[in-house]
Scaffold this motif. Structure first.
Motif, PDB file in Angstrom:
ATOM      1  N   VAL A  93      33.899  45.645  50.512  1.00  0.00           N
ATOM      2  CA  VAL A  93      35.212  46.136  50.070  1.00  0.00           C
ATOM      3  C   VAL A  93      35.682  45.492  48.761  1.00  0.00           C
ATOM      4  O   VAL A  93      36.070  46.189  47.836  1.00  0.00           O
ATOM      5  N   PRO A  94      35.680  44.148  48.640  1.00  0.00           N
ATOM      6  CA  PRO A  94      36.388  43.548  47.500  1.00  0.00           C
ATOM      7  C   PRO A  94      35.735  43.828  46.157  1.00  0.00           C
ATOM      8  O   PRO A  94      34.514  43.946  46.051  1.00  0.00           O
ATOM      9  N   GLN A  95      36.593  43.929  45.153  1.00  0.00           N
ATOM     10  CA  GLN A  95      36.090  43.856  43.774  1.00  0.00           C
ATOM     11  C   GLN A  95      36.559  42.515  43.227  1.00  0.00           C
ATOM     12  O   GLN A  95      35.909  41.507  43.473  1.00  0.00           O
ATOM     13  N   CYS A  96      37.704  42.478  42.543  1.00  0.00           N
ATOM     14  CA  CYS A  96      38.140  41.152  42.064  1.00  0.00           C
ATOM     15  C   CYS A  96      38.483  40.251  43.244  1.00  0.00           C
ATOM     16  O   CYS A  96      38.333  39.038  43.172  1.00  0.00           O
ATOM     17  N   GLY A  97      38.960  40.833  44.331  1.00  0.00           N
ATOM     18  CA  GLY A  97      39.173  40.071  45.564  1.00  0.00           C
ATOM     19  C   GLY A  97      40.553  39.469  45.737  1.00  0.00           C
ATOM     20  O   GLY A  97      40.882  38.972  46.815  1.00  0.00           O
ATOM     21  N   TYR A  98      41.366  39.519  44.694  1.00  0.00           N
ATOM     22  CA  TYR A  98      42.630  38.781  44.727  1.00  0.00           C
ATOM     23  C   TYR A  98      43.578  39.287  45.806  1.00  0.00           C
ATOM     24  O   TYR A  98      44.262  38.506  46.449  1.00  0.00           O
ATOM     25  N   CYS A  99      43.612  40.600  46.034  1.00  0.00           N
ATOM     26  CA  CYS A  99      44.556  41.161  47.015  1.00  0.00           C
ATOM     27  C   CYS A  99      43.999  41.147  48.426  1.00  0.00           C
ATOM     28  O   CYS A  99      44.705  41.492  49.366  1.00  0.00           O
ATOM     29  N   ARG A 132      44.759  46.663  42.755  1.00  0.00           N
ATOM     30  CA  ARG A 132      44.666  47.168  41.386  1.00  0.00           C
ATOM     31  C   ARG A 132      43.234  47.621  41.059  1.00  0.00           C
ATOM     32  O   ARG A 132      43.022  48.430  40.171  1.00  0.00           O
ATOM     33  N   CYS A 133      42.248  47.066  41.774  1.00  0.00           N
ATOM     34  CA  CYS A 133      40.864  47.489  41.553  1.00  0.00           C
ATOM     35  C   CYS A 133      40.575  48.828  42.222  1.00  0.00           C
ATOM     36  O   CYS A 133      39.514  49.403  42.009  1.00  0.00           O
ATOM     37  N   GLY A 134      41.479  49.267  43.099  1.00  0.00           N
ATOM     38  CA  GLY A 134      41.291  50.581  43.713  1.00  0.00           C
ATOM     39  C   GLY A 134      40.259  50.617  44.822  1.00  0.00           C
ATOM     40  O   GLY A 134      39.451  51.535  44.898  1.00  0.00           O
TER      41      GLY A 134
END
Lengths: 157, 720
Positions: A93-99, A132-134
């Motif tokens: 799932v994660p991209q940047c992971g921040y959220c 924000r990465c969608g």
């Protein structure tokens, strides 16, 4: 000085009790898995559990959490074994992971209350968390997958 | 900034990148690190080059010189090295590179991440790094066993002697391999033998991102680390006239208040006291020249400029004359606003400054420039500045700033207070902090012949230059034209015989910057929405017309056919919905998207589905390409439907996610991604998913309602 119960531990914290819980967790207790995104309960990055309910810790005074059970992403499991963590890894799932800490904490309450959520249930529970990465389509898929894992786990018991 | 002078423009990069992928032009050498201070840990005996380390316990660490902001280089670049190394993937780890010339972008000449170039520019180097290590490990085994290395092979982190059945793990050979000279040249594998490249591979950084352990810049902690929140001018270019810090200092936990070039920093024991102190700080500002800036006035100025041609960026044939003789013509004006990157992790930077060294922890896309800026401010040599690149909670270009704003400011604060400090921007600070995607105004005139075929097209573009005033200016601006202002317009793929693209560059001082897909983010909208208008003017189906105009563009034409088939373009649309198509070529990749939307009677738009096809050459990690398309589509949708940064009295009107909203789960469409198989060199994926979204949605709105959308954000469609 206030006493907080975080991830099953009683912790004494020397902090102004009106400080938002988010900053007590991050700056006083070093639990940085819970993120700051907006400071006004708009993005969900700071989501933690208070007595099993998902709350936005950026707008919750630390004093309001006294005497209650606080769970952060660090307390969800110690070994990545929570079905949501397993599903998040399986579906990448994660991209940047921040959220994602906040996403997972919101999803954990959804699954605890509704073991087999529909897409509409997911929309209702998860629309307070911005990514924000969608990664929304993968979050949706991973929640369904985690629900399956939980059901399979219960059958096996 | 001497190192950035080695950088070349994006356009030059586009020209050379195919060659980079094919390894024709640029000799890839695999340097050792230049700086002794950045030397490897002694626990890693085998470090044949700056990219690979192998420990005796078989753990392979691939040093990644690209910032991880969600686009996946920690995994995909490690896959390149692991493929040629013949590594056991389960033994592969990643580590973020220090700042060193060894890690410079092979084309841009500085250490940075951007332009959707990570895979394309490192495709050869990381494979060579892996292959070099493999050759040395095999040679070491050959020595140990006293056999010809040519008779040995590597597989899953072992060197194997098939003749004798002997096997030695990479870790057991690390010490011996370290004593050998790296080979001058290595032969890379035939792609048909790939075991890792081309297979969907789970990201190595996911576990750390689901248990709270992934460290972003904002998470860095150290004993005695103070936090600063800075009051900056509410108007760009404004200056502090005076300030009164009495009330700020009275806030418990506030330890200092200092003036720095960008404003006044309130220093606290933690974020919350610093933020409360900043709230109490009284600052008198000189608003400066931008005091009366307003979006309304800027729009009027831009619209006026657009009525006459600007500097010509491209001219083919005689569009003026052809338009005069066209059977039908149409004129349309398109507008897009300033946009904030709004990364989920607000800007921040940790600095520990000593008299002879400076250590920085931050999520940056721009290591070389940030290090240079920090050194200048600190009065140190660049080599005395160490940058730890943490995870980035989103980048989208904001963390690649030639002005080095968030890093430079943090060094100023550390210098002023003589203590380690973390500068944290609030969401509002981040939203007001500038470096926006510029506002654009596009005027387009097109004509069709009696058969409805487009024969002429003029496109006048009005907007601020990103490159102007930066070290990239001398490469990025050619004959007065910022190449990023016209990208996606001047390099139009469609075979229209008479075309002019021209540019006005108003000299505003709003800080602007690349924003995921840069110039393509507005030109993609204007070009693709206008082509849809021309199709209808000429009575043509939008897909059929594009097919005709793409006769000489086989890759895009094939992609168009793929997306049309997958989106069932030729079958009826579900009741109440409309379909729209857009294609766009950017960062050397081809993307086509079909959006399916409905609009209710109040004008509210619902995007139900987006079908996306992408041709980005050879694919390293297919699942990662899918993720980037999904993400690019959602990112583009927020811009298409919701977002604008606007000004009044010089002040930005938006503050946080309540008035700069994002697409959320309940608004996120079903997304289908199809990858075109290809053996061409790999090209970009981080940005190319963004440009087609807005026009595909706008064209779908027309199909559903007959209403043309020419201004973003769409908000509600005017149903009157």
């Amino acid at each position: 000085m206030i006493t907080l119960n975080v991830n099953g531990k009683r912790l004494e914290v020397d902090v102004d009790p009106s400080t938002p819980l988010l900053w007590v967790l991050r700056d006083s207790l070093g639990l940085t898995g819970t993120k700051y995104g907006c400071g006004m309960a708009q993005c969900g990055a700071c989501t933690v559990h208070l007595d099993g309910q998902a709350i936005r810790s950026c707008v919750k005074r630390a004093s309001d959490a006294v005497g209650r059970q606080i769970t952060t992403i660090e307390g969800l499991s110690t070994d990545l074994s929570h079905p949501l963590q397993r599903a998040w890894i399986e579906i990448d799932v994660p991209q940047c992971g921040y959220c994602q800490s906040g996403q997972i904490m919101s999803a954990a309450v959804l699954l605890a209350e509704n073991p087999k959520p529909s897409d509409d249930d997911i929309d209702d529970a998860m629309s307070g968390n911005i990514c924000r990465c969608g990664t929304y389509s993968r979050i949706r898929e991973a929640i369904h997958r985690a629900a399956e894992m939980k059901t399979a786990g219960r059958r096996a018991e | 900034m001497s190192t950035t002078k080695q950088a070349i423009s994006r356009r030059d990069f586009l020209r050379t990148s195919a060659a980079v992928g094919g390894g024709l032009l640029i000799a890839i050498h695999l340097p050792k690190l230049a700086s002794a201070t950045e030397s490897f840990a002694p626990a890693d005996p085998f470090a044949p080059n700056a990219f690979i380390r192998i420990r005796s316990d078989d753990i392979i660490t691939v040093i990644i010189n690209k910032s991880e902001m969600g686009q996946g280089p920690y995994t995909s670049l490690a896959m390149l090295a692991a493929e040629e190394l013949e590594a056991d993937w389960s033994k592969v780890r990643y580590e973020s590179a220090p700042v060193d010339p060894a890690y410079n972008h092979p084309v841009f000449g500085i250490q940075m991440t951007g332009g959707s170039t990570s895979t394309a520019s490192e495709w050869e180097r990381f494979r060579k790094a892996g292959a070099t290590a493999r050759v040395m490990l095999i040679a070491a085994a050959g020595q140990n066993w006293n056999v010809d290395p040519k008779s040995l092979r590597a597989e899953k982190s072992f060197v194997i002697d098939s003749a004798s059945g002997r096997r030695a793990s990479f870790g057991s050979l690390a010490d011996a391999a370290a004593k050998l000279q790296p080979p001058k040249d290595v032969t890379l594998k035939d792609p048909k033998d790939y075991k890792i490249i081309g297979k969907s591979t789970r990201r190595l950084d996911t576990p750390a991102k689901v248990n709270g352990t992934a460290q972003f810049g904002i998470d860095v902690q150290a004993p005695g680390l103070l936090t600063a929140v800075v009051a900056r001018s509410p108007v760009f270019g404004g200056k502090v006239l005076s300030f009164n810090a009495d009330k700020a200092r009275a806030v418990p936990g506030v330890v200092d208040v200092v003036q720095i070039p960008s404003g006044v920093a309130v220093i606290g024991k933690g974020f919350w006291p610093a933020k409360l102190g900043r709230d109490k700080l009284e600052v008198k500002w000189d608003d400066g020249a931008n005091a009366s800036l307003s979006t309304t006035a800027m729009r009027a100025d831009f619209a006026k400029l657009a009525q006459s041609p600007g500097l010509v960026a491209k001219k083919v044939g005689d569009p003026g004359k052809t338009l005069a003789g066209a059977a039908k013509t149409i004129t349309a004006e398109f507008e897009v606003p300033y946009l904030a990157h709004a990364t989920m992790e607000p800007l921040n930077c940790v600095v520990d400054l000593k008299s002879d060294a400076c250590e920085i922890w931050t999520g940056t896309q721009f290591q070389t420039g940030d290090r240079m800026a920090a050194a200048t401010i600190a009065g140190l040599k660049p080599e005395q500045v160490k940058i730890h690149t943490t995870f980035l909670g989103g980048g989208f270009g904001r963390r690649a700033n030639p002005a080095n704003d968030f890093v430079g400011e943090a060094v100023h604060v550390a210098k002023a207070i003589k203590s380690p400090v973390k500068v944290v921007w609030t969401r509002e600070d981040d939203m007001h902090g500038g470096y926006y995607r510029p506002m654009w105004y596009d005027r387009m005139v097109g004509g069709v012949d009696a058969n409805g075929n487009p024969i002429a097209w003029t496109h006048t573009i009005v907007g601020q230059s990103i490159m102007l005033g930066t070290p990239f200016e001398q490469f990025g601006i050619q004959n007065g034209i910022d190449t990023t202002s016209v990208e996606g317009a001047a390099d139009l793929l469609y075979g229209i015989p008479n075309v002019q693209v021209d540019l006005h560059t108003p000299k505003l001082t709003i800080p602007v910057l690349w924003w995921r897909s840069v110039g393509h983010s507005h030109n993609g909208f204007a070009v693709e929405a206008f082509l849809d208008e021309l199709a209808h003017l000429g009575g043509k189906d939008p897909v059929q017309l594009r097919r005709t105009l793409l006769t000489n563009q086989p890759r895009m034409k094939a992609l168009l056919d793929l997306v049309a088939e997958k989106a069932k373009w030729d079958s009826p649309v579900p009741a109440g919905r409309g379909r729209g198509i857009a294609t766009h070529f950017s960062f050397d990749s081809y993307v086509a998207q079909v959006a399916e939307v409905s609009v209710d009677k109040t004008g509210e738009v619902r995007v139900h589905k987006v079908v996306c096809a992408v041709d980005c050459g050879r694919v390293v990690n297919p699942d990662s390409v899918i993720a980037q398309m999904q993400g690019g589509i959602v990112f583009g949708l927020s811009a298409a439907l919701k977002d604008a940064i606007t000004f009044e009295n010089g002040r930005v009107q938006q503050r946080n996610f309540h008035d700069y909203p994002m697409v959320r789960m309940n608004e996120s469409p079903e997304i289908e991604v199809h990858i075109m198989p290809s053996t061409e060199p790999p090209t970009g994926v981080g940005e190319p998913g963004v440009p087609p979204v807005a026009p595909a949605v706008a064209n779908a709105i027309f199909a559903a309602t007959g209403k043309r959308v020419r201004r973003l954000p769409i908000g509600r469609v005017d149903m009157g």
